[in-house]
Design a protein around this motif. Structure first.
Motif, PDB file in Angstrom:
ATOM      1  N   UNK A 447      17.483  61.733  27.229  1.00 52.65           N
ATOM      2  CA  UNK A 447      16.659  62.127  26.088  1.00 52.65           C
ATOM      3  C   UNK A 447      15.228  62.332  26.582  1.00 52.65           C
ATOM      4  N   UNK A 448      14.586  63.389  26.086  1.00 54.12           N
ATOM      5  CA  UNK A 448      13.199  63.668  26.460  1.00 54.12           C
ATOM      6  C   UNK A 448      12.253  62.971  25.489  1.00 54.12           C
ATOM      7  N   UNK A 449      11.273  62.279  26.041  1.00 45.05           N
ATOM      8  CA  UNK A 449      10.261  61.591  25.241  1.00 45.05           C
ATOM      9  C   UNK A 449       8.898  62.198  25.562  1.00 45.05           C
ATOM     10  N   UNK A 450       8.212  62.693  24.530  1.00 42.58           N
ATOM     11  CA  UNK A 450       6.887  63.277  24.695  1.00 42.58           C
ATOM     12  C   UNK A 450       5.837  62.271  24.229  1.00 42.58           C
ATOM     13  N   UNK A 451       4.876  62.016  25.104  1.00 41.91           N
ATOM     14  CA  UNK A 451       3.838  61.033  24.803  1.00 41.91           C
ATOM     15  C   UNK A 451       2.486  61.714  24.618  1.00 41.91           C
ATOM     16  N   UNK A 452       1.714  61.209  23.673  1.00 42.07           N
ATOM     17  CA  UNK A 452       0.332  61.640  23.457  1.00 42.07           C
ATOM     18  C   UNK A 452      -0.547  60.417  23.694  1.00 42.07           C
ATOM     19  N   UNK A 453      -1.281  60.442  24.813  1.00 38.27           N
ATOM     20  CA  UNK A 453      -2.036  59.255  25.217  1.00 38.27           C
ATOM     21  C   UNK A 453      -3.307  59.028  24.399  1.00 38.27           C
ATOM     22  N   UNK A 454      -3.653  59.978  23.538  1.00 36.46           N
ATOM     23  CA  UNK A 454      -4.858  59.828  22.727  1.00 36.46           C
ATOM     24  C   UNK A 454      -4.639  58.819  21.593  1.00 36.46           C
ATOM     25  N   UNK A 455      -5.712  58.317  21.073  1.00 37.38           N
ATOM     26  CA  UNK A 455      -5.617  57.363  19.969  1.00 37.38           C
ATOM     27  C   UNK A 455      -5.090  58.055  18.721  1.00 37.38           C
ATOM     28  N   UNK A 456      -4.140  57.418  18.074  1.00 33.40           N
ATOM     29  CA  UNK A 456      -3.593  57.922  16.818  1.00 33.40           C
ATOM     30  C   UNK A 456      -4.394  57.303  15.672  1.00 33.40           C
ATOM     31  N   UNK A 457      -5.279  58.098  15.078  1.00 35.31           N
ATOM     32  CA  UNK A 457      -6.180  57.575  14.051  1.00 35.31           C
ATOM     33  C   UNK A 457      -5.530  57.516  12.669  1.00 35.31           C
ATOM     34  N   UNK A 458      -4.290  57.951  12.582  1.00 32.59           N
ATOM     35  CA  UNK A 458      -3.618  57.954  11.275  1.00 32.59           C
ATOM     36  C   UNK A 458      -2.927  56.629  10.980  1.00 32.59           C
ATOM     37  N   UNK A 459      -2.949  55.713  11.941  1.00 33.65           N
ATOM     38  CA  UNK A 459      -2.323  54.402  11.718  1.00 33.65           C
ATOM     39  C   UNK A 459      -3.414  53.334  11.672  1.00 33.65           C
ATOM     40  N   UNK A 460      -3.044  52.171  11.167  1.00 36.86           N
ATOM     41  CA  UNK A 460      -4.050  51.137  10.943  1.00 36.86           C
ATOM     42  C   UNK A 460      -4.189  50.166  12.112  1.00 36.86           C
ATOM     43  N   UNK A 461      -3.060  49.725  12.701  1.00 33.19           N
ATOM     44  CA  UNK A 461      -3.142  48.715  13.749  1.00 33.19           C
ATOM     45  C   UNK A 461      -3.441  49.334  15.105  1.00 33.19           C
ATOM     46  N   UNK A 501       5.545  64.028  29.563  1.00 32.78           N
ATOM     47  CA  UNK A 501       6.946  64.218  29.188  1.00 32.78           C
ATOM     48  C   UNK A 501       7.823  63.388  30.114  1.00 32.78           C
ATOM     49  N   UNK A 502       8.668  62.590  29.528  1.00 31.18           N
ATOM     50  CA  UNK A 502       9.567  61.728  30.299  1.00 31.18           C
ATOM     51  C   UNK A 502      11.004  61.996  29.888  1.00 31.18           C
ATOM     52  N   UNK A 503      11.915  61.882  30.850  1.00 32.31           N
ATOM     53  CA  UNK A 503      13.345  61.919  30.558  1.00 32.31           C
ATOM     54  C   UNK A 503      13.874  60.496  30.727  1.00 32.31           C
ATOM     55  N   UNK A 504      14.422  59.951  29.652  1.00 30.59           N
ATOM     56  CA  UNK A 504      14.916  58.580  29.655  1.00 30.59           C
ATOM     57  C   UNK A 504      16.441  58.584  29.604  1.00 30.59           C
ATOM     58  N   UNK A 505      17.052  57.812  30.487  1.00 31.77           N
ATOM     59  CA  UNK A 505      18.517  57.702  30.519  1.00 31.77           C
ATOM     60  C   UNK A 505      18.894  56.366  31.142  1.00 31.77           C
ATOM     61  N   UNK A 506      19.649  55.588  30.373  1.00 29.41           N
ATOM     62  CA  UNK A 506      20.066  54.280  30.878  1.00 29.41           C
ATOM     63  C   UNK A 506      21.383  54.400  31.615  1.00 29.41           C
TER      64      UNK A 506
END
Length: 811
Positions: A447-461, A501-506
Motif C-alpha cells: 500500500x502506498x502512503x503519502x505523507x505531508x510533513x507540514x503542520x496540519x492546522x485543521x486539527x487541535x492536538x 511517498x512510502x510503500x508499506x508491506x508487511x
C-alpha cells in the motif's frame, strides 16, 4: 518446521523401524503439518482418549509459550521464532495455522486443563547441529575431491555451492519419489494424491492408521538413498528421534499413565517414536552442542505458509484449507465446492467481473464430475481450480488468476495482542504503529502512503498536527535498520520537499528483521542510533558523513546529527574529491533549506556548507581535467554545486562560482564536455552576450578543432537548459556551417557525439530543432514535417548502414 536448513518434518530422514505398531501403550498420532483433516481427526481422538499429557514435535525450549499461543486475542497464522543472540543471526521457524493439528492440540489442552509440551531438540541444539551438518557436508566434499585428485584446493565458496547443489539434488530425488506415488495413483500431483486419500478420508481412526503405515513404508523405501546421499541429515534425524523418545520416557516416568499420553508428530517420525529403539542417554544428552538462542512469537502470513514462498509443508493453498477446516468444523465437507466458487466469484466481483449463479452451479458439477473420475467422493483443490478455469474463466487461467490466488493463498496475516511473549523491540514497534495509526498498513498487500510533513492546522492536538512528520521519522528508522516494511519512493515534484511517498508491506521476513534488530537496541530508536553510530565510526569520506547527517535528521536523532557534523568538518579539511564535495554540499543544502520542516536547528551547518562550496569552486577547473568516462560524474557534480549556488546565493560565494565557470568554459585543455556544460550554465544565466556566444561557438566548432572535441563540447552544451539553447538561432547556424565544413571521415566521427547529444532530447525538442534548421535551409514548417515523416529511401538506408559499419578507430 522450517529453518535456514530448509527442514521440513514431512521430508526428514530417519531409521526404518521394524513392525507397524509400537509395543508401548502411549499413543502416537502422525500428522502432516498444516493438515485440516489431521487436526479434525486429532481432536476426535483426544476426545476419545481424554489424555493427561499431549506431547508435540517442536523445540522443547518453546514449551513455555504454548499457553500464550492460545490466549485471548491471538489470531493465527503465527510462528515461534528461535534466533541466535550473536551475529551472524541464524533462525528457526515453527509456523502454525488455525487448522494445524499442533495448534488445535494446544487449544484442546488449554480447554481441558491438560499438560502439553514440545519434545523435539531445543532450538539452541537444533541451530548448533545445523551448522555442524553444513560443516560436515563441506568436509566430506573436500575429502572426496582430494581422493579423486581433481584439483589441489576447493575454495570455500565453491564447496558451499557444491554442498547446496548436492542437497538440492537429494531433495529433488525425494520429491521425485513422492511424485511417482502420485503418478501411480493417477493424480496430477502428490498434493492432490494426499488430499484425496488422506484429507478427504473422514472415517474414524482411518487417518491415524493410514499415516502410520504410510510413514513406515516410505522410510523403508527411502532409507538406503538417504544414507548414501545425505548421511548428515540421517544422523541429525536419528538424534532428534532419540531425544524425543527420551522426552516421552521422562513424561511417563513423571507419573502419566501410558494410555493417557498422546504424541503428535510429523508423519515421517511416527513409526520411529517407539521405546523399543534406543533412548538418548544422559551422556549423549550432555554432549549435545549448543549455541545461545532466544525465542519469540511473531505473526505469520498465508502467503508465507504457501509453497509459493518456499515453505514446503504440503500446503500450497492456506486460504483454501481454511475453508476446508471451516467445513470440517460444521461437519459437512460437501459444502466446500460451493463455498470455494462463491469466494472466487466474490473476488472477481471486486474486480468488476461478474459471474452468474448458473456458472457457479456448473463449476460445482464439473468439479464433482472430475472427482468421480478419480474415484473420489469429494473434489480436490486441483479439481476445483480446473473447474474454475473452465466455468468461470471460460478456459483462460489469466482471466481469473488473481481471484484464484486470493481464494487459494489469501492475504491474511496473524496478530498477537499486547502482553504476549515478544522481544522488547517488537513491542516497541507495535506501540509505535498503534500510536501513529499505521496498524492498518500491516498487510501483505503493498500500500502506498503519502505523507505531508507540514503542520496540519485543521486539527487541535499537536500529536495530530505533526503525525505525518512522526510517521516519517519512524519509517526512516525502519529503512535504516533494513526492515523491509517500508520503502521510500522518489517524489518527482521539485517543490515537494514536504512530501514523502512510502510503500508499506508487511512480511514475516520484516518481522524477523525486527527481531534481529533487538541485538542493536531494545527500541526502534535505540537500534537506529546504534546503526548510525557504527556507520559514523567507520566513515572515511565526506560524502558518507554528509549522508549520515541527513539520515540522523530524518531519523530524529539530533545527538548523532551533531556527531556526524563534527565528523564531516574534520574530513572536509583535507577533502579533494570534487564529486564528493558536491554531494556533501547538496546534502547540507537540503538540510538548511528544509530543516524547519523537521524542527531541527541548522545554523551550525551554514559555515560547513560555505567551506565545502568554496573548496568545490576552487577545484572545479582541476576536476574537469578528465577523460570522457569520468566527465559524466564531473558534469553531475557541476550541476549539483550550481544548484547549491542558486538556492543559497546569499550564503555561498556565487560570484566566485561564476568566475570559475567562466574560466572552465574558456579553457581548451579541459574536457570538452565539461567546458560545454559550464558554457551552457553561463548562457542560461545571461552571463554571456550574443556576440561572445557567437565567438565561442565559432571557436569551438571550427574546422581546425578536432572533431571529437567540437562535437563533445556541443554535447556538454546541450545537457543544460534546452530552452536557452533553442532560443539562440545563431548557435544552430554556426553548428550547421561547422557540419558542412567537415570532411566525410570527420563528419562520421562527429556523428558519434551529436547522436549521443540529441538522443537525450524529447520529441518536441527535436521537432523544434528540425523547424529551426528548416528556417536556416529555407524550408517552411510544412515541408520540414513532411520530410521528417516520410519513409527513408533506399539510398538513405544505405547511408545509415555505412555509418553503422564505420570504423571509429580509437573512439
Amino acid at each position: 518446521m522450517s529453518s535456514e536448513s530448509n527442514m521440513s518434518a514431512d521430508h526428514t530422514i530417519g531409521r526404518t523401524p521394524t513392525g507397524s505398531e509400537q509395543n508401548e501403550d502411549f499413543h502416537v498420532f502422525g500428522i502432516r503439518h498444516l493438515s485440516p483433516a489431521g487436526a479434525h481427526h486429532l481432536l476426535s481422538f483426544l476426545d476419545t482418549i481424554q489424555p493427561t499429557a499431549i506431547l508435540v514435535e517442536g523445540p522443547s525450549d518453546a514449551s513455555g509459550v504454548i499457553a500464550q499461543l492460545t490466549s485471548r486475542g491471538v489470531v493465527p497464522p503465527i510462528a515461534i521464532l528461535a534466533y541466535t543472540d550473536q551475529l551472524p543471526i541464524r533462525t528457526l521457524l515453527y509456523p502454525l495455522a488455525e487448522y494445524s493439528p499442533e495448534y488445535q492440540a494446544f487449544v484442546w489442552a488449554n480447554r481441558h486443563g491438560v499438560h502439553t509440551e514440545f519434545i523435539d531438540l531445543p532450538s539452541e541444539t537444533a541451530l548448533a547441529l545445523h551448522e555442524q551438518r553444513r560443516a560436515w557436508r563441506t568436509n566430506s566434499l573436500l575429502a572426496e575431491d582430494e581422493q579423486e585428485d581433481q584439483q589441489d584446493e576447493l575454495e570455500a565458496g565453491q564447496s558451499a555451492a557444491a554442498v547446496e547443489n548436492g542437497l538440492q539434488a537429494y531433495l529433488r530425488k525425494q520429491n521425485e519419489r513422492y511424485e511417482h506415488i502420485a503418478e501411480l495413483a493417477g493424480e496430477p500431483s502428490y498434493d492432490a494424491y494426499w488430499e484425496r486419500h488422506f484429507e478427504h478420508n473422514l472415517q474414524k481412526d482411518a487417518y491415524r492408521h493410514a499415516v502410520y503405515e504410510f510413514s513406515a513404508q516410505m522410510r523403508e523405501l527411502s532409507e538406503l538413498d538417504e544414507r548414501e546421499h545425505d548421511a548428515a541429515e540421517t544422523a541429525y534425524n536419528e538424534i532428534r528421534e532419540a531425544y524425543m523418545r527420551r522426552r516421552i520416557q521422562e513424561v511417563l516416568q513423571a507419573g502419566h499413565a501410558p494410555n493417557k499420553v498422546v504424541v503428535v508428530t510429523g508423519a515421517h517420525h511416527a513409526s520411529a517414536l517407539d521405546l523399543r529403539f534406543p533412548v538418548m542417554t544422559d551422556k549423549q544428552h550432555a554432549s549435545l552442542p549448543k549455541v545461545p538462542t532466544k525465542l519469540t512469537l511473531m505473526p505469520y502470513s498465508f502467503y508465507k505458509l504457501s509453497t509459493h514462498s518456499g515453505y514446503g509443508a504440503g500446503n500450497q493453498a492456506p486460504a483454501y484449507f481454511t475453508l476446508f477446516w471451516e467445513c470440517l468444523q460444521k461437519g459437512d465437507l460437501s459444502q466446500l465446492p460451493s463455498l470455494y466458487f462463491s469466494h472466487v466469484a466474490a473476488r472477481l466481483r471486486e474486480q468488476g467481473n461478474f459471474r452468474s449463479t448458473a456458472a457457479l452451479i456448473e463449476a460445482v458439477r464439473l468439479a464433482e464430475a472430475l472427482a468421480s473420475l478419480q474415484g473420489g467422493s469429494q473434489p480436490t483443490w486441483q479439481d476445483l481450480r480446473d473447474a474454475a478455469v473452465v466455468c468461470l474463466g471460460y478456459g483462460e487461467l489469466s482471466t481469473i488468476a488473481d481471484a484464484l490466488a486470493r481464494t487459494d493463498v489469501g492475504t491474511a496475516i496473524g496478530s498477537l495482542p499486547e502482553g504476549v511473549s515478544q522481544t522488547p523491540i517488537q513491542d516497541d514497534m507495535n506501540r509505535e504503529l498503534k500510536r501513529l495509526k499505521l496498524e492498518k498498513y500491516k498487510s501483505t498487500v503493498a500500500v502506498t502512503l503519502q505523507l505531508d510533513l507540514r503542520e496540519n492546522r485543521r486539527v487541535q492536538s499537536e500529536e495530530a498536527a505533526f503525525i505525518d512528520l512522526k510517521r516519517s521519522v519512524l519509517l526512516h528508522r525502519l529503512e535504516l535498520l533494513g526492515i523491509n516494511f517500508a520503502r521510500k519512493q522518489r517524489v518527482n515534484q521539485e517543490a515537494a520537499s514536504w512530501a514523502e511517498h512510502w510503500v508499506l508491506q508487511w512480511t514475516p521476513e520484516a518481522e524477523i528483521q525486527v527481531v534481529e534488530s533487538t541485538l542493536k537496541g531494545e527500541t526502534i530508536e535505540l537500534a537506529a542510533a546504534f546503526v548510525l553510530n557504527e556507520r559514523l565510526e567507520s566513515c572515511v569520506d565526506i560524502a558518507e558523513s554528509s549522508k549520515l547527517i541527513r539520515l540522523a535528521c530524518d531519523c530524529g536523532i539530533p545527538k548523532l546529527m551533531e556527531q556526524a557534523r563534527n565528523t564531516l568538518q574534520e574530513l572536509a579539511v583535507d577533502a579533494g574529491n570534487f564529486n564528493q564535495i558536491a554531494s556533501s554540499a547538496y546534502d547540507l543544502s537540503v538540510l538548511i533549506q528544509y530543516g524547519s520542516l523537521r524542527k531541527i536547528e541548522t545554523d551550525s551547518l551554514i559555515p560547513l556548507l560555505q567551506q565545502l562550496f568554496l573548496r568545490g569552486a576552487l577545484l572545479l577547473s582541476d576536476a574537469a581535467n578528465c577523460n570522457d568516462d569520468a566527465s559524466k560524474g564531473v558534469v553531475d557534480a557541476i550541476q549539483t554545486l550550481h544548484g547549491v549556488a542558486q538556492e543559497h546565493f546569499e550564503i555561498v560565494d556565487d560570484g566566485l562560482w561564476l568566475q570559475k565557470l567562466h574560466e572552465l568554459s574558456s579553457r581548451d585543455d579541459r574536457n570538452a564536455k565539461c567546458s560545454g556544460f559550464a558554457f551552457a550554465i553561463l548562457l542560461e544565466r545571461n552571463e554571456v552576450s550574443e556576440e561572445q556566444s557567437a565567438q565561442e561557438v565559432s571557436r569551438r566548432l571550427s574546422p581546425g578543432i578536432p572533431t571529437d572535441l567540437g562535437a563533445g563540447w556541443f554535447e556538454g552544451l546541450s545537457m543544460r537548459n534546452r530552452y536557452a539553447l533553442l532560443s539562440r538561432l545563431s548557435l544552430w547556424r554556426q553548428l550547421d556551417n561547422y557540419m558542412e565544413s567537415l570532411e566525410e571521415e570527420q563528419f562520421h566521427r562527429s556523428l558519434v557525439f551529436l547522436r549521443r547529444a540529441f538522443g537525450s532530447f524529447e520529441p518536441r525538442e527535436k521537432a523544434a530543432i528540425a523547424e529551426m534548421m528548416g528556417d536556416i535551409w529555407g524550408v517552411d514548417t510544412d515541408q520540414t514535417g513532411e520530410m521528417l515523416q516520410r519513409p527513408l529511401s533506399e539510398e538513405e538506408k544505405g547511408k545509415l548502414d555505412e555509418l553503422n559499419d564505420f570504423d571509429f578507430g580509437d573512439l
